[in-house]
Design a protein around this motif. Structure first.
Motif, PDB file in Angstrom:
ATOM      1  N   GLY A  16     -10.364  -0.513  -3.597  1.00 65.18           N
ATOM      2  CA  GLY A  16     -10.116  -1.921  -3.858  1.00 65.18           C
ATOM      3  C   GLY A  16     -10.978  -2.799  -2.985  1.00 65.18           C
ATOM      4  O   GLY A  16     -11.731  -2.323  -2.131  1.00 65.18           O
ATOM      5  N   ASP A  24      -8.446  -7.773  -4.162  1.00 67.29           N
ATOM      6  CA  ASP A  24      -7.128  -7.157  -4.303  1.00 67.29           C
ATOM      7  C   ASP A  24      -6.197  -7.519  -3.152  1.00 67.29           C
ATOM      8  O   ASP A  24      -4.991  -7.628  -3.337  1.00 67.29           O
ATOM      9  CB  ASP A  24      -7.281  -5.629  -4.365  1.00 67.29           C
ATOM     10  CG  ASP A  24      -8.143  -5.202  -5.532  1.00 67.29           C
ATOM     11  OD1 ASP A  24      -7.764  -5.504  -6.683  1.00 67.29           O
ATOM     12  OD2 ASP A  24      -9.198  -4.582  -5.299  1.00 67.29           O
ATOM     13  N   ASP A  71      -2.226  -7.504  -3.188  1.00 60.33           N
ATOM     14  CA  ASP A  71      -1.680  -6.218  -3.629  1.00 60.33           C
ATOM     15  C   ASP A  71      -1.023  -5.481  -2.465  1.00 60.33           C
ATOM     16  O   ASP A  71      -1.688  -4.782  -1.695  1.00 60.33           O
ATOM     17  CB  ASP A  71      -2.809  -5.382  -4.231  1.00 60.33           C
ATOM     18  CG  ASP A  71      -2.339  -4.073  -4.826  1.00 60.33           C
ATOM     19  OD1 ASP A  71      -1.176  -3.670  -4.597  1.00 60.33           O
ATOM     20  OD2 ASP A  71      -3.147  -3.433  -5.521  1.00 60.33           O
TER      21      ASP A  71
END
Length: 117
Positions: free
Chosen positions: A25, A62, A96
């Motif tokens: 990510g 992310d 995230d």
């Protein structure tokens, strides 16, 4: 070379890194209070390996980490525990959270994010 300056980022992105688990990510790290004022960098992880580090923010990141410049330097270099500073509210995390929970134990076990000295 100073933490997060262009030379640091070039060396960081070019250094062979041990994998941090299997995390993949884009992580944006934002700092303030350093020699260059507010600084943001984007880190790209693929299968646990840091494959790119560049100045600025990446659209659609992310995960975003925010900390004072010196704390960010200490955490990235493995001189401060990211979990402890997250729990104390010194290290802000957004985005995230599953990625954060995957990155955190691997980061703590490695002791650093593979940054140059």
């Amino acid at each position: 070379m100073s933490f997060l300056d262009d030379e640091f980022l070039a060396e960081w992105a070019d250094t062979g890194h041990e994998p941090l688990g299997s995390v993949s990510g884009t992580v944006v790290m934002k700092t303030a209070g350093g020699p260059d004022g507010k600084v943001a960098v984007s880190l790209i992880f693929e299968s646990g390996v840091l494959t790119a580090a560049s100045a600025g923010t990446t659209r659609g990141a992310d995960l975003t980490l925010e900390a004072p410049w010196q704390l960010a330097a200490d955490v990235v270099r493995g001189n401060a525990d990211p979990a402890r500073h997250y729990m104390a509210g010194d290290l802000k995390v957004s985005g995230d959270m599953a990625l954060w929970l995957e990155l955190l134990p691997a980061w703590r076990a490695a002791g650093s994010l593979g940054s140059p000295s």
